[in-house]
Design a protein around this motif. Sequence first.
Motif, PDB file in Angstrom:
ATOM      1  N   ALA A 142       1.747  36.198  58.893  1.00 49.29           N
ATOM      2  CA  ALA A 142       0.640  35.605  59.143  1.00 49.29           C
ATOM      3  C   ALA A 142      -0.485  36.261  58.325  1.00 49.29           C
ATOM      4  CB  ALA A 142       0.272  35.608  60.476  1.00 49.29           C
ATOM      5  N   VAL A 143      -0.340  36.440  57.026  1.00 51.07           N
ATOM      6  CA  VAL A 143      -1.482  37.175  56.184  1.00 51.07           C
ATOM      7  C   VAL A 143      -2.540  36.290  56.072  1.00 51.07           C
ATOM      8  CG1 VAL A 143      -2.008  38.297  54.181  1.00 51.07           C
ATOM      9  CG2 VAL A 143       0.407  38.773  55.324  1.00 51.07           C
ATOM     10  N   PRO A 144      -4.050  36.613  56.113  1.00 49.72           N
ATOM     11  CA  PRO A 144      -4.793  35.521  55.876  1.00 49.72           C
ATOM     12  C   PRO A 144      -4.706  35.495  54.188  1.00 49.72           C
ATOM     13  CG  PRO A 144      -5.583  37.024  57.467  1.00 49.72           C
ATOM     14  CD  PRO A 144      -4.161  37.632  56.777  1.00 49.72           C
ATOM     15  N   ALA A 145      -5.159  34.300  53.780  1.00 56.16           N
ATOM     16  CA  ALA A 145      -5.010  33.993  52.240  1.00 56.16           C
ATOM     17  C   ALA A 145      -6.133  32.922  52.090  1.00 56.16           C
ATOM     18  CB  ALA A 145      -3.798  33.888  51.849  1.00 56.16           C
ATOM     19  N   SER A 146      -6.009  32.563  50.812  1.00 60.53           N
ATOM     20  CA  SER A 146      -6.794  31.420  50.246  1.00 60.53           C
ATOM     21  C   SER A 146      -6.270  30.933  49.095  1.00 60.53           C
ATOM     22  CB  SER A 146      -8.223  31.752  49.798  1.00 60.53           C
ATOM     23  OG  SER A 146      -8.300  32.749  48.848  1.00 60.53           O
ATOM     24  N   ARG A 151      -0.438  33.016  54.601  1.00 57.54           N
ATOM     25  CA  ARG A 151       0.759  33.180  53.877  1.00 57.54           C
ATOM     26  C   ARG A 151       1.842  33.650  54.856  1.00 57.54           C
ATOM     27  NH1 ARG A 151      -1.299  35.941  50.089  1.00 57.54           N
ATOM     28  NH2 ARG A 151      -0.990  34.249  48.438  1.00 57.54           N
ATOM     29  N   ALA A 152       2.762  33.014  54.836  1.00 58.33           N
ATOM     30  CA  ALA A 152       3.735  33.506  56.080  1.00 58.33           C
ATOM     31  C   ALA A 152       4.203  34.857  55.945  1.00 58.33           C
ATOM     32  CB  ALA A 152       4.781  32.215  56.151  1.00 58.33           C
ATOM     33  N   MET A 153       4.549  35.031  54.557  1.00 56.50           N
ATOM     34  CA  MET A 153       5.344  36.403  54.527  1.00 56.50           C
ATOM     35  C   MET A 153       4.403  37.172  53.443  1.00 56.50           C
ATOM     36  SD  MET A 153       7.709  35.683  56.596  1.00 56.50           S
ATOM     37  CE  MET A 153       8.551  37.350  56.548  1.00 56.50           C
ATOM     38  N   GLU A 154       4.400  38.659  53.968  1.00 56.39           N
ATOM     39  CA  GLU A 154       3.754  39.491  53.154  1.00 56.39           C
ATOM     40  C   GLU A 154       4.070  39.672  51.705  1.00 56.39           C
ATOM     41  OE1 GLU A 154       2.047  44.058  53.268  1.00 56.39           O
ATOM     42  OE2 GLU A 154       3.331  43.321  54.898  1.00 56.39           O
ATOM     43  N   ARG A 194       3.264  39.598  43.419  1.00 55.49           N
ATOM     44  CA  ARG A 194       3.128  38.469  44.299  1.00 55.49           C
ATOM     45  C   ARG A 194       4.559  38.011  44.882  1.00 55.49           C
ATOM     46  NH1 ARG A 194      -1.151  34.725  41.198  1.00 55.49           N
ATOM     47  NH2 ARG A 194      -2.548  36.134  40.599  1.00 55.49           N
ATOM     48  N   LYS A 195       5.327  39.022  44.808  1.00 55.49           N
ATOM     49  CA  LYS A 195       6.750  38.744  45.599  1.00 55.49           C
ATOM     50  C   LYS A 195       6.787  39.281  47.008  1.00 55.49           C
ATOM     51  CE  LYS A 195       9.220  39.021  41.018  1.00 55.49           C
ATOM     52  NZ  LYS A 195      10.525  39.791  40.470  1.00 55.49           N
ATOM     53  N   ARG A 196       7.585  38.555  47.592  1.00 56.25           N
ATOM     54  CA  ARG A 196       7.796  39.163  48.934  1.00 56.25           C
ATOM     55  C   ARG A 196       8.197  40.976  49.127  1.00 56.25           C
ATOM     56  NH1 ARG A 196      11.102  34.821  52.800  1.00 56.25           N
ATOM     57  NH2 ARG A 196      11.261  36.749  53.999  1.00 56.25           N
ATOM     58  N   VAL A 197       7.513  41.460  50.056  1.00 54.91           N
ATOM     59  CA  VAL A 197       7.769  42.755  50.000  1.00 54.91           C
ATOM     60  C   VAL A 197       9.292  43.032  50.721  1.00 54.91           C
ATOM     61  CG1 VAL A 197       5.574  43.516  50.220  1.00 54.91           C
ATOM     62  CG2 VAL A 197       6.990  43.140  52.388  1.00 54.91           C
ATOM     63  N   ASP A 198       9.842  42.123  51.624  1.00 56.84           N
ATOM     64  CA  ASP A 198      11.304  42.301  51.892  1.00 56.84           C
ATOM     65  C   ASP A 198      12.187  41.900  50.864  1.00 56.84           C
ATOM     66  OD1 ASP A 198      11.124  39.535  52.042  1.00 56.84           O
ATOM     67  OD2 ASP A 198      11.216  39.513  53.941  1.00 56.84           O
ATOM     68  N   GLY A 199      11.793  41.402  49.728  1.00 55.12           N
ATOM     69  CA  GLY A 199      12.882  41.078  48.885  1.00 55.12           C
ATOM     70  C   GLY A 199      13.283  39.683  48.763  1.00 55.12           C
ATOM     71  N   LYS A 200      13.095  38.877  49.845  1.00 52.83           N
ATOM     72  CA  LYS A 200      13.469  37.574  49.695  1.00 52.83           C
ATOM     73  C   LYS A 200      12.193  36.642  48.848  1.00 52.83           C
ATOM     74  CE  LYS A 200      15.931  37.754  54.228  1.00 52.83           C
ATOM     75  NZ  LYS A 200      16.244  37.147  55.333  1.00 52.83           N
ATOM     76  N   LEU A 210       2.415  28.833  52.226  1.00 52.44           N
ATOM     77  CA  LEU A 210       1.038  28.866  52.717  1.00 52.44           C
ATOM     78  C   LEU A 210       0.636  27.606  53.420  1.00 52.44           C
ATOM     79  CD1 LEU A 210      -0.733  29.759  49.137  1.00 52.44           C
ATOM     80  CD2 LEU A 210       0.129  31.220  51.127  1.00 52.44           C
ATOM     81  N   TYR A 211       0.159  28.104  54.626  1.00 49.56           N
ATOM     82  CA  TYR A 211       0.201  27.048  55.523  1.00 49.56           C
ATOM     83  C   TYR A 211      -1.428  26.875  56.276  1.00 49.56           C
ATOM     84  CZ  TYR A 211       1.303  30.166  59.062  1.00 49.56           C
ATOM     85  OH  TYR A 211       1.385  31.187  60.317  1.00 49.56           O
ATOM     86  N   LEU A 212      -1.519  25.792  57.107  1.00 46.94           N
ATOM     87  CA  LEU A 212      -2.685  25.886  57.812  1.00 46.94           C
ATOM     88  C   LEU A 212      -2.125  25.993  59.307  1.00 46.94           C
ATOM     89  CD1 LEU A 212      -4.438  22.774  56.312  1.00 46.94           C
ATOM     90  CD2 LEU A 212      -4.989  25.043  55.763  1.00 46.94           C
ATOM     91  N   PRO A 213      -3.093  26.715  59.858  1.00 44.77           N
ATOM     92  CA  PRO A 213      -2.440  27.068  61.841  1.00 44.77           C
ATOM     93  C   PRO A 213      -2.675  25.585  62.262  1.00 44.77           C
ATOM     94  CG  PRO A 213      -4.683  28.209  60.978  1.00 44.77           C
ATOM     95  CD  PRO A 213      -4.080  27.930  59.828  1.00 44.77           C
ATOM     96  N   GLU A 214      -3.541  24.882  61.930  1.00 46.47           N
ATOM     97  CA  GLU A 214      -3.568  23.464  62.759  1.00 46.47           C
ATOM     98  C   GLU A 214      -2.518  22.572  62.501  1.00 46.47           C
ATOM     99  OE1 GLU A 214      -6.569  23.418  59.432  1.00 46.47           O
ATOM    100  OE2 GLU A 214      -5.803  24.762  60.646  1.00 46.47           O
TER     101      GLU A 214
END
Length: 278
Positions: free
Chosen positions: A239-243, A251-254, A260-266, A271-275
């Motif tokens: 749940a990283v704030p993004a635009s 942004r769901a995954m950091e 700009r790649k996922r830090v966990d390697g996946k 990118l989504y709206l919480p509502e």
Amino acid sequence: MVLFKREKITPAVSRIRSTPDVCMYLVEGNERAALIDTGNGVGDLKGYVEELLMGKPYDVIVTHGHVDHASGADQFDRVYMSELDYELSLSHCTVEHRKSSFAHWREMFPGTMPEFEEEDFIPVRTRPYLPLSDGQEFDLGGITLRMIHTPGHTQGIMVVLDVEERIAFFGDACGVQVLMLAQETTTIEMYQKSLKRLRSFADQYDRVLRNHGTCESPCSVLDDNIEVCEKILTGTDDAVPASFEDVKCIRAMETDPKSRKRVDGKEGNILYLPERIR
């Protein structure tokens, strides 16, 4: 000004790169061809495609109604798109919307795309599309393209399966940064259901092609995004704030700021709206 560049993917499939950071695919069978998507609607894509095809008849398949996929559609006669995205394409593919989108791109990535003259822009298509539906097939002669309706990024978006070559054109339906940021998207809950249905076709393809960035992902990108949906639904994503183009989102995954790649390697990310989770 060179706006289109061809890359051979297989003997039957070519990637046509355009600007900014978008591509189309040209699939050639023995009897017919199909152009998958029409890009941002700048320049003479039709002339470029017809020069490549040297008289072979072809259809155009628009996977969804967004500005960078449907804006060139007015150049062509036989164009298929899901009726669920017809209205979206009318608002999203206007010349004004394209200019605004290009302005954002130039701001984010200075010097990466040219300025365009007014005559470079293809008008938004107001003529009817031919209907495109789940399971519909295009017989190109030795190559069959099958449509898989995968609502999420838009209501009508299609994944295109090249049956004989075992290639799935995921396009924007599933990838490294799926945009779920507007009213035309489904909820994350509904998107996960779409992705699980798409997984039922996983034994029918060995290669995944997309329309942006590297334009290819490992097949595991699908399971990655199903997992990301689950994390969002259970509140366990990063749940990283993004635009994106001035839209504040999550942004769901950091990701690493540089690559700009996922830090966990996946691979997959959303990118989504919480509502619009449920």
